[in-house]
Design an enzyme around this catalytic site. Structure first.
Site: not given
Ligand code: AMP
Length: 237
Positions: A14, A89, A123, A156, A167
């Site tokens: 994404k 989310r 990754r 990461r 997740r």
């Molecule tokens: P991502 O890069 O989108 O996978 O986000 C990395 C991490 O940031 C996630 O695993 C959450 O801990 C936090 N995070 C990102 N977006 C959200 C969201 N909309 N709601 C809650 N936590 C978020």
């Protein structure tokens, strides 16, 4: 003015797809995960608040996320529109969003869990400039070093088996229902996220009725983005 939401499980690309869309259409990419990662890397107060939650693969609290998203959107640096990835989310975040903004479309990147595991565990991220790599699809020329800036590549903190399991569980429990909510109120397109990034982008364009990829915007930048692997990390906002 174009307003898009890009949804998809971790590793579905994404961030990459949002960056390609944003660059080519000259709209602003807002990546919530990337904003949090920036704060963690720069040891800000917000970073200290979210670091542990992120490392465990859990979701940051809704109040905090909504404040971050609201503040970011209120910067109004998106004259031609925005594409937001990683938000909403869960149902509450979706309702917050639906109350405040009219969306043109929600793009759902669909990827089976076994492919998510394969991608996410391969990754890597540049610790300096943030460019992402995938040890299967986009290997750096020199092992462990970023092709762009020479920085060290790192995993990461949340790309571990345990965090990934958390997740995926959260995604299916909390984010799948958001798609159902959106389907009732918004234009939702579901795209197969398994092909390589430019092909996925082409399908998104066709579904949204946009010009084919690469025919608008700044091609130099889009070429670089297209080379990147299908992972979530994206250029800093
Ligand atoms: P991502 O890069 O989108 O996978 O986000 C990395 C991490 O940031 C996630 O695993 C959450 O801990 C936090 N995070 C990102 N977006 C959200 C969201 N909309 N709601 C809650 N936590 C978020």
């Amino acid at each position: 003015m174009r307003k898009y939401v890009l949804m998809g499980v971790q590793g579905s690309g994404k961030g990459t797809q949002a960056a390609m869309l944003a660059h080519d259409l000259d709209i602003t990419q807002i990546s919530v995960g990337e904003i949090f990662r920036w704060h963690v890397q720069n040891h800000t107060k917000l970073g200290a608040q979210v670091r542990r939650v992120m490392a465990a693969g859990e979701l940051v609290g809704d109040d905090l996320v909504e404040t971050v998203v609201h503040t970011r959107i209120e910067e109004h640096d998106w004259n031609f529109g925005f594409v937001i990835d990683g938000f909403p989310r869960n149902r509450r975040q979706a309702e917050f969003f639906l109350e405040s903004y009219d969306l043109d479309a929600v793009v759902h990147l669909d990827l089976p869990d076994d492919e998510v595991r394969r991608r996410v565990l391969a990754r890597r991220l540049c610790s300096v400039c943030g460019v992402d790599y995938n040890l299967m699809a986009h290997r750096p020329a020199v092992e462990g070093r970023c092709d762009v800036c020479g920085g060290a590549l790192v995993t990461r903190e949340d790309d571990t088996e345990e965090a990934l399991t958390a997740r995926l569980r959260d995604y299916h429990d909390k984010t799948d229902p958001v798609l159902d909510l959106f389907r009732r109120k918004e234009f939702v397109v579901t795209v197969d996220a398994r092909p390589e990034p430019t092909e996925v982008q082409g399908t998104i364009r066709a579904e949204l009725g946009l010009p084919p990829y690469g025919q608008t915007g700044e091609t130099q930048g889009t070429r670089r983005i297209a080379r990147r692997a299908s992972t979530d990390a994206s250029a800093p906002v």
